[in-house]
Scaffold this motif. Structure first.
Motif, PDB file in Angstrom:
ATOM      1  N   PRO A  15       1.840   0.462  37.545  1.00 44.03           N
ATOM      2  CA  PRO A  15       2.164   0.005  36.193  1.00 44.03           C
ATOM      3  C   PRO A  15       1.310  -1.201  35.816  1.00 44.03           C
ATOM      4  CG  PRO A  15       3.896  -0.614  37.735  1.00 44.03           C
ATOM      5  CD  PRO A  15       2.944   0.260  38.485  1.00 44.03           C
ATOM      6  N   VAL A  16       0.827  -1.208  34.580  1.00 41.37           N
ATOM      7  CA  VAL A  16      -0.014  -2.311  34.106  1.00 41.37           C
ATOM      8  C   VAL A  16       0.517  -2.799  32.769  1.00 41.37           C
ATOM      9  CG1 VAL A  16      -1.660  -0.690  33.074  1.00 41.37           C
ATOM     10  CG2 VAL A  16      -2.369  -3.034  33.520  1.00 41.37           C
ATOM     11  N   THR A  17       0.618  -4.116  32.641  1.00 38.30           N
ATOM     12  CA  THR A  17       1.069  -4.764  31.414  1.00 38.30           C
ATOM     13  C   THR A  17      -0.039  -5.653  30.888  1.00 38.30           C
ATOM     14  OG1 THR A  17       3.401  -4.770  32.062  1.00 38.30           O
ATOM     15  CG2 THR A  17       2.721  -6.416  30.446  1.00 38.30           C
ATOM     16  N   GLY A  97      -7.301  -2.449  53.152  1.00 32.82           N
ATOM     17  CA  GLY A  97      -6.641  -3.545  53.841  1.00 32.82           C
ATOM     18  C   GLY A  97      -7.337  -4.879  53.738  1.00 32.82           C
ATOM     19  N   ALA A  98      -8.301  -5.013  52.840  1.00 36.17           N
ATOM     20  CA  ALA A  98      -9.026  -6.279  52.704  1.00 36.17           C
ATOM     21  C   ALA A  98      -8.185  -7.333  51.988  1.00 36.17           C
ATOM     22  CB  ALA A  98     -10.334  -6.055  51.956  1.00 36.17           C
ATOM     23  N   ILE A  99      -7.231  -6.923  51.157  1.00 39.10           N
ATOM     24  CA  ILE A  99      -6.309  -7.848  50.508  1.00 39.10           C
ATOM     25  C   ILE A  99      -4.900  -7.316  50.687  1.00 39.10           C
ATOM     26  CG2 ILE A  99      -7.974  -8.643  48.779  1.00 39.10           C
ATOM     27  CD1 ILE A  99      -6.643  -6.773  46.771  1.00 39.10           C
ATOM     28  N   ARG A 100      -3.927  -8.158  50.436  1.00 40.32           N
ATOM     29  CA  ARG A 100      -2.536  -7.726  50.580  1.00 40.32           C
ATOM     30  C   ARG A 100      -2.219  -6.664  49.532  1.00 40.32           C
ATOM     31  NH1 ARG A 100       1.360 -12.608  48.931  1.00 40.32           N
ATOM     32  NH2 ARG A 100       2.850 -10.898  48.990  1.00 40.32           N
ATOM     33  N   GLY A 101      -1.197  -5.895  49.789  1.00 36.26           N
ATOM     34  CA  GLY A 101      -0.848  -4.821  48.882  1.00 36.26           C
ATOM     35  C   GLY A 101      -0.279  -5.323  47.567  1.00 36.26           C
ATOM     36  N   PHE A 102      -0.455  -4.552  46.521  1.00 34.49           N
ATOM     37  CA  PHE A 102       0.168  -4.847  45.236  1.00 34.49           C
ATOM     38  C   PHE A 102       0.611  -3.540  44.604  1.00 34.49           C
ATOM     39  CE2 PHE A 102      -4.336  -4.292  44.418  1.00 34.49           C
ATOM     40  CZ  PHE A 102      -4.369  -3.466  43.310  1.00 34.49           C
ATOM     41  N   SER A 103       1.633  -3.629  43.776  1.00 41.91           N
ATOM     42  CA  SER A 103       2.181  -2.420  43.172  1.00 41.91           C
ATOM     43  C   SER A 103       2.251  -2.504  41.656  1.00 41.91           C
ATOM     44  CB  SER A 103       3.579  -2.139  43.731  1.00 41.91           C
ATOM     45  OG  SER A 103       4.450  -3.208  43.434  1.00 41.91           O
ATOM     46  N   ARG A 104       1.770  -3.601  41.062  1.00 46.22           N
ATOM     47  CA  ARG A 104       1.744  -3.746  39.600  1.00 46.22           C
ATOM     48  C   ARG A 104       0.629  -4.701  39.219  1.00 46.22           C
ATOM     49  NH1 ARG A 104       6.164  -6.272  41.577  1.00 46.22           N
ATOM     50  NH2 ARG A 104       7.514  -4.503  41.142  1.00 46.22           N
ATOM     51  N   GLY A 129      -7.167   6.146  34.053  1.00 41.65           N
ATOM     52  CA  GLY A 129      -6.073   6.999  33.615  1.00 41.65           C
ATOM     53  C   GLY A 129      -5.371   7.701  34.756  1.00 41.65           C
ATOM     54  N   HIS A 130      -6.077   7.934  35.862  1.00 42.54           N
ATOM     55  CA  HIS A 130      -5.493   8.618  37.012  1.00 42.54           C
ATOM     56  C   HIS A 130      -4.684   7.679  37.901  1.00 42.54           C
ATOM     57  CE1 HIS A 130      -7.225  12.535  36.341  1.00 42.54           C
ATOM     58  NE2 HIS A 130      -8.433  12.013  36.215  1.00 42.54           N
ATOM     59  N   VAL A 131      -4.961   6.381  37.837  1.00 45.36           N
ATOM     60  CA  VAL A 131      -4.324   5.460  38.778  1.00 45.36           C
ATOM     61  C   VAL A 131      -3.375   4.472  38.128  1.00 45.36           C
ATOM     62  CG1 VAL A 131      -6.230   5.622  40.419  1.00 45.36           C
ATOM     63  CG2 VAL A 131      -6.262   3.833  38.669  1.00 45.36           C
ATOM     64  N   LEU A 132      -3.441   4.326  36.796  1.00 44.46           N
ATOM     65  CA  LEU A 132      -2.613   3.348  36.117  1.00 44.46           C
ATOM     66  C   LEU A 132      -1.567   4.020  35.233  1.00 44.46           C
ATOM     67  CD1 LEU A 132      -5.257   0.711  34.927  1.00 44.46           C
ATOM     68  CD2 LEU A 132      -3.956   0.737  37.063  1.00 44.46           C
TER      69      LEU A 132
END
Length: 338
Positions: A15-17, A97-104, A129-132
């Motif tokens: 999800p992106v805001t 794995g180069a940065i910590r995970g994020f989900s938004r 469009g495929h990933v966001l």
């Protein structure tokens, strides 16, 4: 191994805001509050310039604006290459794995920026469009200085016009004045409006998907009879149809308006019944050059079953809009300009 384990893994979209608002409206304060919440630790924040926002966040990315100008030369219809590159880079670094995970993701515009190029990029870039999963445009408006900003600065007008959710800040210093409320109604009466500080959770305000526009009372009311004070160059044009057009005719009319006058078409929304699909109602949504896929409803959301459209424009009058629609959809239209 079971058949289920052989199925390809489908990754959830991110999800992106888009967070916007004029200078001094309080974007930094809101982001600090949101990012302090433990449940928001896995949020990536993209800002235009490193010095703009004083945030200490592990997933903060600063970008310098880079655009790909399209043949039209229109600044509202350019691809923000920095946004594409930054989001792709974040996802690639997360996955290896180069940065910590994020989900938004939060994309924060500068206070003087028109957010339309970012929205255009998110809408047309095939990879993104495929990933966001686009959540909402959240616009902050200062209760103290908001009216003056909207009168003097076209960027502030654009930020309000494209909003799905409007957050009124600094009401502890000044209550929402009637003239500012009337201007917001005229520029974007269908957006959710929340006053801060208030009972709503900042996390919910940013990442709760805005309810469908057809379910918002102000959208339904304004589509029939808009009434508000405006800045000098901004107009509301309301159209009501007596008979439904075909989808093709309507697409040509709205597409032509967006192509020719997209820079001045701040927002368009409407409820329409089409002659070639009479069993459903379409919720129409356009921002400048970008026309989004319609939201289909099984029935009218209110007792008024007339097809109607509202245009928020900069120096586009009712006559021009009527002429364009009459050329491709020769059915009785009535128009009112505020």
């Amino acid at each position: 191994m079971s058949q289920g384990n052989n199925q390809p893994r489908v990754l959830a979209k991110i999800p992106v805001t888009v967070l916007t608002g004029f200078l001094g409206s309080g974007k930094t304060t809101l982001l600090r509050t949101v990012l302090a919440s433990p449940e928001m630790a896995d949020t990536a924040v993209i800002i235009n310039e490193a010095g703009e926002v004083g945030l200490d966040h592990l997933l903060l990315e600063a970008v310098e604006e880079q655009v790909l100008e399209l043949p039209s030369g229109c600044l509202c219809c350019v691809r923000r290459l920095d946004i594409v590159t930054t989001i792709r880079g974040l996802i690639e670094r997360r996955d290896r794995g180069a940065i910590r995970g994020f989900s938004r993701i939060v994309i924060e515009t500068s206070g003087l920026a028109d957010p339309a190029p970012i929205l255009y990029t998110l809408a047309v870039d095939p990879t993104l469009g495929h990933v966001l999963s686009f959540t909402a445009v959240v616009t902050l408006v200062d209760a103290v200085a908001g009216y003056t900003s909207l009168q003097r600065h076209p960027e502030a007008v654009s930020q309000v016009a494209v909003a799905d959710r409007i957050l009124i800040t600094k009401i502890d210093l000044s209550p929402l004045a009637g003239d500012l409320a009337a201007m917001l109604d005229g520029l974007n009466g269908w957006a959710e409006r929340i006053e801060l500080p208030g009972p709503s959770e900042p996390v919910e305000m940013l990442f709760t998907k805005a309810p469908p526009v057809a379910n918002r009372r102000r959208f339904i009311a304004q589509a029939v009879a808009p009434d508000a004070a405006h800045t000098a160059a901004i107009h509301t044009v309301s159209l009501v149809l007596a008979e439904p057009p075909t989808r093709f005719a309507f697409a040509r009319a709205l597409g032509g308006l967006a192509a020719d006058r997209g820079a001045d078409l701040l927002r368009a929304k409407g409820l329409l019944c089409f002659a070639d699909r009479p069993d459903h109602v379409a919720v129409i949504h356009a921002v400048q050059h970008t026309i989004y896929r319609p939201e289909w409803l099984a029935r009218w959301p209110d007792d008024d079953a007339r097809s109607r459209l509202v245009f928020i424009t900069r120096d586009i009058g009712a006559d021009d809009i009527l002429r364009r629609f009459a050329a491709f959809a020769p059915v009785p239209w009535t128009a009112a300009t505020i």
